[in-house]
Design a protein around this motif. Structure first.
Motif, PDB file in Angstrom:
ATOM      1  N   VAL A 166       0.857  -1.181   0.000  1.00 16.77           N
ATOM      2  CA  VAL A 166       0.000   0.000   0.000  1.00 16.77           C
ATOM      3  C   VAL A 166       0.898   1.238   0.000  1.00 16.77           C
ATOM      4  CG1 VAL A 166      -1.804   1.275   1.221  1.00 16.77           C
ATOM      5  CG2 VAL A 166      -1.808  -1.228   1.266  1.00 16.77           C
ATOM      6  N   LEU A 167       0.538   2.253  -0.782  1.00 15.57           N
ATOM      7  CA  LEU A 167       1.350   3.460  -0.911  1.00 15.57           C
ATOM      8  C   LEU A 167       0.766   4.603  -0.093  1.00 15.57           C
ATOM      9  CD1 LEU A 167       3.767   4.874  -2.330  1.00 15.57           C
ATOM     10  CD2 LEU A 167       2.153   5.540  -4.140  1.00 15.57           C
ATOM     11  N   PHE A 168       1.629   5.285   0.665  1.00 15.77           N
ATOM     12  CA  PHE A 168       1.255   6.454   1.442  1.00 15.77           C
ATOM     13  C   PHE A 168       2.153   7.627   1.060  1.00 15.77           C
ATOM     14  CE2 PHE A 168      -0.069   2.911   4.083  1.00 15.77           C
ATOM     15  CZ  PHE A 168      -1.266   3.332   4.656  1.00 15.77           C
ATOM     16  N   PHE A 169       1.648   8.849   1.233  1.00 14.90           N
ATOM     17  CA  PHE A 169       2.460  10.061   1.222  1.00 14.90           C
ATOM     18  C   PHE A 169       2.574  10.555   2.656  1.00 14.90           C
ATOM     19  CE2 PHE A 169       1.460  11.618  -3.394  1.00 14.90           C
ATOM     20  CZ  PHE A 169       2.262  10.602  -3.887  1.00 14.90           C
ATOM     21  N   ASN A 170       3.775  10.969   3.041  1.00 10.78           N
ATOM     22  CA  ASN A 170       4.013  11.501   4.386  1.00 10.78           C
ATOM     23  C   ASN A 170       4.613  12.895   4.307  1.00 10.78           C
ATOM     24  OD1 ASN A 170       3.140   9.179   5.660  1.00 10.78           O
ATOM     25  ND2 ASN A 170       5.193   8.340   5.980  1.00 10.78           N
TER      26      ASN A 170
ATOM     27  N   THR B 154       5.203  17.904  13.707  1.00  4.77           N
ATOM     28  CA  THR B 154       3.912  17.305  13.376  1.00  4.77           C
ATOM     29  C   THR B 154       4.048  16.522  12.082  1.00  4.77           C
ATOM     30  OG1 THR B 154       3.221  19.284  12.159  1.00  4.77           O
ATOM     31  CG2 THR B 154       2.644  19.164  14.508  1.00  4.77           C
ATOM     32  N   THR B 155       3.310  15.447  11.964  1.00 11.26           N
ATOM     33  CA  THR B 155       3.361  14.624  10.765  1.00 11.26           C
ATOM     34  C   THR B 155       1.965  14.455  10.212  1.00 11.26           C
ATOM     35  OG1 THR B 155       3.145  12.574  12.027  1.00 11.26           O
ATOM     36  CG2 THR B 155       5.381  13.359  11.592  1.00 11.26           C
ATOM     37  N   ARG B 156       1.901  14.257   8.891  1.00 11.49           N
ATOM     38  CA  ARG B 156       0.630  13.994   8.211  1.00 11.49           C
ATOM     39  C   ARG B 156       0.845  12.847   7.240  1.00 11.49           C
ATOM     40  NH1 ARG B 156      -2.550  16.409   3.605  1.00 11.49           N
ATOM     41  NH2 ARG B 156      -0.694  17.582   3.003  1.00 11.49           N
ATOM     42  N   GLN B 157      -0.046  11.887   7.265  1.00 10.02           N
ATOM     43  CA  GLN B 157       0.054  10.737   6.378  1.00 10.02           C
ATOM     44  C   GLN B 157      -1.242  10.598   5.593  1.00 10.02           C
ATOM     45  OE1 GLN B 157      -0.004   6.415   7.722  1.00 10.02           O
ATOM     46  NE2 GLN B 157       2.134   6.584   7.076  1.00 10.02           N
ATOM     47  N   VAL B 158      -1.110  10.361   4.274  1.00  8.19           N
ATOM     48  CA  VAL B 158      -2.267  10.227   3.392  1.00  8.19           C
ATOM     49  C   VAL B 158      -2.172   8.898   2.658  1.00  8.19           C
ATOM     50  CG1 VAL B 158      -3.500  11.173   1.408  1.00  8.19           C
ATOM     51  CG2 VAL B 158      -2.484  12.719   3.092  1.00  8.19           C
ATOM     52  N   LEU B 159      -3.222   8.116   2.733  1.00  9.13           N
ATOM     53  CA  LEU B 159      -3.286   6.869   1.964  1.00  9.13           C
ATOM     54  C   LEU B 159      -3.537   7.208   0.497  1.00  9.13           C
ATOM     55  CD1 LEU B 159      -3.617   3.786   1.587  1.00  9.13           C
ATOM     56  CD2 LEU B 159      -6.021   4.067   2.244  1.00  9.13           C
ATOM     57  N   ILE B 160      -2.652   6.736  -0.374  1.00  7.77           N
ATOM     58  CA  ILE B 160      -2.795   7.013  -1.803  1.00  7.77           C
ATOM     59  C   ILE B 160      -3.571   5.901  -2.497  1.00  7.77           C
ATOM     60  CG2 ILE B 160      -1.578   7.442  -3.964  1.00  7.77           C
ATOM     61  CD1 ILE B 160      -1.443   9.709  -1.884  1.00  7.77           C
TER      62      ILE B 160
ATOM     63  N   ASP C 128      -5.976  17.202  -5.883  1.00  8.66           N
ATOM     64  CA  ASP C 128      -5.312  18.505  -5.920  1.00  8.66           C
ATOM     65  C   ASP C 128      -4.788  18.877  -4.538  1.00  8.66           C
ATOM     66  OD1 ASP C 128      -4.482  20.919  -7.101  1.00  8.66           O
ATOM     67  OD2 ASP C 128      -6.216  21.948  -6.268  1.00  8.66           O
ATOM     68  N   GLY C 129      -3.558  19.431  -4.501  1.00 10.05           N
ATOM     69  CA  GLY C 129      -3.050  19.988  -3.253  1.00 10.05           C
ATOM     70  C   GLY C 129      -1.909  19.242  -2.599  1.00 10.05           C
ATOM     71  N   TYR C 130      -1.442  18.105  -3.185  1.00 12.75           N
ATOM     72  CA  TYR C 130      -0.298  17.391  -2.626  1.00 12.75           C
ATOM     73  C   TYR C 130       0.980  18.085  -3.109  1.00 12.75           C
ATOM     74  CZ  TYR C 130      -3.487  13.600  -1.368  1.00 12.75           C
ATOM     75  OH  TYR C 130      -4.503  12.852  -0.826  1.00 12.75           O
TER      76      TYR C 130
ATOM     77  N   ASP D 159       5.604  24.896   4.259  1.00 10.96           N
ATOM     78  CA  ASP D 159       4.452  24.877   5.150  1.00 10.96           C
ATOM     79  C   ASP D 159       3.960  23.455   5.380  1.00 10.96           C
ATOM     80  OD1 ASP D 159       4.479  27.646   5.276  1.00 10.96           O
ATOM     81  OD2 ASP D 159       3.143  27.854   3.536  1.00 10.96           O
ATOM     82  N   GLU D 160       4.359  22.535   4.485  1.00  8.25           N
ATOM     83  CA  GLU D 160       3.871  21.170   4.562  1.00  8.25           C
ATOM     84  C   GLU D 160       4.808  20.250   5.341  1.00  8.25           C
ATOM     85  OE1 GLU D 160       4.265  22.824   1.592  1.00  8.25           O
ATOM     86  OE2 GLU D 160       2.178  23.470   1.549  1.00  8.25           O
ATOM     87  N   GLY D 161       6.115  20.498   5.252  1.00 11.13           N
ATOM     88  CA  GLY D 161       7.088  19.638   5.899  1.00 11.13           C
ATOM     89  C   GLY D 161       7.829  18.773   4.908  1.00 11.13           C
ATOM     90  N   ALA D 162       8.794  17.985   5.412  1.00  4.92           N
ATOM     91  CA  ALA D 162       9.604  17.117   4.561  1.00  4.92           C
ATOM     92  C   ALA D 162       8.729  16.011   3.982  1.00  4.92           C
ATOM     93  CB  ALA D 162      10.759  16.531   5.364  1.00  4.92           C
ATOM     94  N   PHE D 163       8.810  15.840   2.662  1.00  6.93           N
ATOM     95  CA  PHE D 163       7.961  14.872   1.963  1.00  6.93           C
ATOM     96  C   PHE D 163       8.698  13.559   1.767  1.00  6.93           C
ATOM     97  CE2 PHE D 163       6.910  12.766  -2.025  1.00  6.93           C
ATOM     98  CZ  PHE D 163       5.546  12.542  -1.863  1.00  6.93           C
ATOM     99  N   THR D 164       8.017  12.453   2.004  1.00  5.95           N
ATOM    100  CA  THR D 164       8.468  11.122   1.606  1.00  5.95           C
ATOM    101  C   THR D 164       7.256  10.325   1.147  1.00  5.95           C
ATOM    102  OG1 THR D 164       8.284  10.305   3.876  1.00  5.95           O
ATOM    103  CG2 THR D 164      10.481  11.014   3.142  1.00  5.95           C
ATOM    104  N   ALA D 165       7.503   9.349   0.317  1.00  2.00           N
ATOM    105  CA  ALA D 165       6.472   8.374  -0.049  1.00  2.00           C
ATOM    106  C   ALA D 165       6.876   7.043   0.559  1.00  2.00           C
ATOM    107  CB  ALA D 165       6.339   8.274  -1.561  1.00  2.00           C
TER     108      ALA D 165
END
Length: 393
Positions: A274-278, A289-295, A323-325, A335-341
């Motif tokens: 399963v793929l997530f964006f963090n 703070t962290t945010r995780q989105v299920l892709i 839209d918005g990633y 404003d979003e933070g460090a991105f990883t998949a």
């Protein structure tokens, strides 16, 4: 004044009184029409529509004992009918014009991400460029252990998390755990001028693709050294070089499909991962703070060799993103933070294989097989004009 004109004037005065009393329907005195002045067909049609309603003109005249009218009086009635027709025409035209769709206040409008970044860079005041065919890619390593014996073995994809975009070109990396190396443009096009500087780029992710990016295999070093005449191939068997071997010389043949040559370990991972964006926001002196989105499931991410949106006009499949990633290469400014998949595998995956003779005279199973996957992000990039060359491409 001629007698006919006097009669017509009296008739208009009569209707003015009946209009005021509510006996008849007053025509709109505004001469502005709904369309061109000479559009007689539309006006006449509107007049007929107006007369089909009960305007009261004829009824009022009959109520006063009027049974006939002169030509001038007929023209006065015609004038009132025309004005009513113009009024009906305006109403009809206003209904025909599509009104502006009102977006609910709690709904994010389409393409808000691109507009947000455009306004952000506009406020900065520095010259910037916007690239419609932006592309970033990163390769992740899946370390698969080989368990069992020399006669009965299986490759195991361990449950866990496997990350993309956590390294840039030039960073240190260890292949298969202990083989030191450097991240090259073969593994990612994410670059930084130095360890402490960034390209200052914002990237709006619009679609993604995935593909297999290579294999490595590691056998026991002692067994490899016993192979007569192995030469430079020893590094391949120790995991120090890339390998493609659907002939089964160095890898169990079960790994590849007999007809298509497809890597079946890769297929097994796509069926289960399963793929997530963090996004990870770290603040100096405060808690991050962290945010995780299920892709999506990996099996729904198109497997393609096409590397950018500018090369997909022929119909290459991509998985569109909401839209918005946003991917920003400088987490300190973002404003979003460090991105990883991240690919998450929730349970171990076992893949039976038959050990092979690699030249030792007896079947030998690998210790590890490295499966490498490339994730590609396609979208729109915003970057400083002076740094635009040589970044996302």
């Amino acid at each position: 004044m001629a007698n006919g004109e006097q009669n017509a004037q009296k008739l208009l005065e009569f209707f003015a009184q009946t209009d005021a009393n509510g006996e008849t329907a007053a025509p709109d005195d505004d001469d502005e029409t709904a369309g061109p002045e000479d559009n007689d067909d539309e006006t006449a049609g509107a007049e007929l529509d107006a007369e089909e309603g009960d305007t009261g003109d004829i009824r009022a005249l009959k109520g006063r004992g009027k049974v006939s009218i002169s030509l001038d009086e007929a023209r006065a009635l015609q004038l009132r009918a025309r004005r009513r027709g113009q009024k009906v025409g305006r109403r009809r035209a206003s209904k025909a014009k599509p009104g502006k769709t009102q977006i609910p206040p709690n709904m994010v409008p389409p393409n808000a991400g691109a507009k947000q970044l455009f306004e952000k860079w506009k406020r900065r005041g520095d010259p910037f460029v916007m690239r419609q065919d932006g592309h970033y890619f990163s390769v992740a390593e899946i370390r698969c252990t080989c368990e069992g014996t020399a006669t009965r073995a299986w490759v195991k994809i361990p449950a866990g998390e496997y990350r993309f975009f956590d390294r840039s070109v030039g960073d240190d990396i260890n292949f298969l755990g202990n083989i030191a190396g450097k991240v090259t443009p073969n593994l990612t096009n994410l670059q930084r001028p130095s360890k402490n500087t960034y390209n200052e780029q914002d990237f709006l992710i619009q679609s993604i693709t995935m593909q297999e990016a290579g294999l490595r295999v590691r056998y026991d070093a002692g067994e490899v050294e016993q192979i007569a005449g192995i030469g430079s191939a020893a590094d391949v068997l120790k995991g120090k070089a890339w390998l493609w071997d659907d002939a089964g010389a160095f890898l169990p043949k079960e790994i590849f499909h007999d007809v298509s040559g497809e890597n079946l370990i890769y297929r097994a991972l796509r069926r289960s991962g399963v793929l997530f964006f963090n996004w990870d926001k770290r603040r100096v002196g405060g808690n991050g703070t962290t945010r995780q989105v299920l892709i999506d499931h990996l099996r729904n991410v198109p497997d393609t060799k096409v590397k950018s949106l500018s090369r997909t006009s022929g119909g290459a499949p991509v998985l569109p993103m909401p839209d918005g990633y946003i991917f920003t290469d400088n987490p300190e400014r973002s404003d979003e933070g460090a991105f990883t998949a991240v690919i998450t595998v929730y349970e171990d995956i076992a893949f039976p294989v038959k050990p092979i003779d690699i030249g030792t005279g007896q079947p030998t199973k690998p210790l590890e097989i490295g499966l490498y996957l490339q994730l590609s992000l396609n979208g729109v990039s915003f970057e400083h004009a002076k740094r635009a060359q040589g970044t996302a491409s």
